[in-house]
Design an enzyme around this catalytic site. Structure first.
Site, PDB file in Angstrom:
ATOM      1  N   HIS A  32       0.859  -1.083  -0.009  1.00 50.51           N
ATOM      2  CA  HIS A  32       0.025  -0.175   0.187  1.00 50.51           C
ATOM      3  C   HIS A  32       0.832   1.123   0.114  1.00 50.51           C
ATOM      4  CE1 HIS A  32      -3.821   2.166   1.007  1.00 50.51           C
ATOM      5  NE2 HIS A  32      -2.939   2.901   1.737  1.00 50.51           N
ATOM      6  N   ASP A  34       1.006   5.496  -0.140  1.00 54.09           N
ATOM      7  CA  ASP A  34       0.145   6.502   0.147  1.00 54.09           C
ATOM      8  C   ASP A  34       0.846   7.603  -0.450  1.00 54.09           C
ATOM      9  OD1 ASP A  34      -1.726   5.790   1.880  1.00 54.09           O
ATOM     10  OD2 ASP A  34      -0.268   5.273   3.564  1.00 54.09           O
ATOM     11  N   MET A  36       0.349  11.862  -0.998  1.00 51.90           N
ATOM     12  CA  MET A  36      -0.331  13.026  -0.643  1.00 51.90           C
ATOM     13  C   MET A  36       0.490  14.265  -0.965  1.00 51.90           C
ATOM     14  SD  MET A  36      -0.155  11.762   3.363  1.00 51.90           S
ATOM     15  CE  MET A  36      -0.675  10.209   4.065  1.00 51.90           C
ATOM     16  N   MET A  67      -4.204  10.542  -2.560  1.00 56.42           N
ATOM     17  CA  MET A  67      -4.782  11.627  -1.368  1.00 56.42           C
ATOM     18  C   MET A  67      -4.196  12.948  -2.201  1.00 56.42           C
ATOM     19  SD  MET A  67      -4.026   9.962   2.111  1.00 56.42           S
ATOM     20  CE  MET A  67      -2.978   8.656   1.357  1.00 56.42           C
ATOM     21  N   MET A 136     -11.595   4.682   4.840  1.00 57.40           N
ATOM     22  CA  MET A 136     -10.623   5.201   5.766  1.00 57.40           C
ATOM     23  C   MET A 136     -11.309   5.280   7.309  1.00 57.40           C
ATOM     24  SD  MET A 136      -8.050   5.969   4.107  1.00 57.40           S
ATOM     25  CE  MET A 136      -7.131   6.506   5.612  1.00 57.40           C
ATOM     26  N   PHE A 142      -1.894  10.836   7.965  1.00 52.99           N
ATOM     27  CA  PHE A 142      -0.738  10.380   9.051  1.00 52.99           C
ATOM     28  C   PHE A 142      -0.925   9.041   9.457  1.00 52.99           C
ATOM     29  CE2 PHE A 142      -1.542  15.016   9.369  1.00 52.99           C
ATOM     30  CZ  PHE A 142      -0.386  15.651   8.976  1.00 52.99           C
ATOM     31  N   ASP A 174      -8.359   1.080   6.158  1.00 46.83           N
ATOM     32  CA  ASP A 174      -6.949   1.983   6.250  1.00 46.83           C
ATOM     33  C   ASP A 174      -7.000   2.995   7.295  1.00 46.83           C
ATOM     34  OD1 ASP A 174      -4.689   3.187   5.624  1.00 46.83           O
ATOM     35  OD2 ASP A 174      -5.172   3.968   3.873  1.00 46.83           O
ATOM     36  N   GLY A 175      -6.141   2.629   8.391  1.00 45.38           N
ATOM     37  CA  GLY A 175      -6.135   3.780   9.384  1.00 45.38           C
ATOM     38  C   GLY A 175      -6.373   2.912  10.979  1.00 45.38           C
ATOM     39  N   GLY A 176      -5.361   2.629  11.579  1.00 44.81           N
ATOM     40  CA  GLY A 176      -5.552   2.336  13.014  1.00 44.81           C
ATOM     41  C   GLY A 176      -5.754   0.665  12.954  1.00 44.81           C
TER      42      GLY A 176
END
Ligand code: DX5
Ligand code: ZN
Length: 222
Positions: A32, A34, A36, A67, A136, A142, A174-176
């Site tokens: 993956h 990212d 940005m 993003m 998300m 971040f 995606d996230g946490g």
């Protein structure tokens, strides 16, 4: 099928090849990436040149999470660099249908991403076009943020829509995604689990990918 997607955002960029190799050895099956731009999200990361370098060090599919504003302008460059999956944000695309078509026309798998505050049902008309939907579960920008619990309801709603509409898109989160959340996320219906901090944060990507997959597998076996 459960898949673990190491997010290189939390990797050591000076040792990217080694980090990816270790995560792959632990059982990661898609990388993956990212992207940005400092406009759509309050952070800047990387672009097609890094994707091109990654393409040389792994055969795994490269999942590019854009993003960025004006994604259409960069889609050909990501295709040339060797991206396999490209996801664009619902909130960043004025003509989402056109962006998804453009990705497919360039031979890549198109996907749409939803921010935490965006309703799943807004996607109903374009779900037949996507390879996956990315939910998300933090606000993008971040790594290492806390999982937003109502994301589980969004995953469940997507799984329900997939069944009602007779579709086969996959559900990515995606996230946490971490050792304490992975079981619940899988049980809600997600099958593509992105993890950055939980994979690279402690400096042992191989073991941590293995542990995350084992926790998801355990949840699957009940
Ligand atoms: C955040 C990124 C994520 C990030 C997830 O905007 O899209 O892919 O790497 O990080 P963790 O797994 O640390 O929450
Ligand atoms: Zn991401």
């Amino acid at each position: 099928m459960i898949e673990l997607l190491p997010s290189i955002l939390s990797a050591d960029f000076a040792r990217l090849g080694e980090e990816v190799a270790a995560a792959e050895k632990g059982g990661g099956t898609v990388i993956h990436v990212d992207v940005m731009d400092g406009h759509f999200v309050p952070n800047i990361t990387l672009g097609p040149p890094v994707v091109k370098s990654l393409r040389k060090v792994t055969k795994l599919p490269l999942d590019c999470h854009l993003m960025i504003e004006n994604a259409d302008a960069f889609i050909p460059a990501f295709a040339d660099a060797g991206a396999d999956w490209v996801s664009v944000h619902y909130e960043a695309c004025t003509h989402l249908h056109r962006s998804l078509e453009l990705i497919a026309q360039h031979g890549m798998k198109p996907a749409v991403v939803l921010n935490p505050a965006t309703r799943v049902d807004l996607l109903i008309d374009i779900l037949p076009m996507v390879h996956h939907v990315l939910v998300m579960s933090v606000n993008p920008g971040f790594g290492g943020q806390k999982f937003i619990e109502f994301s589980l309801d969004k995953i469940r709603r997507l799984a329900e829509l997939r069944q009602q509409l007779g579709l086969a898109f996959r559900i990515e989160v995606d996230g946490g995604v971490a050792h304490d959340t992975v079981a619940r996320i899988f049980q809600a219906g997600a099958d593509l689990l992105v993890a950055g901090n939980a994979v690279f944060g402690a400096g042992r990507p191989e073991q941590d990918v293995r542990a995350l997959l084992a926790a998801a597998q355990q949840a699957a076996n009940g």
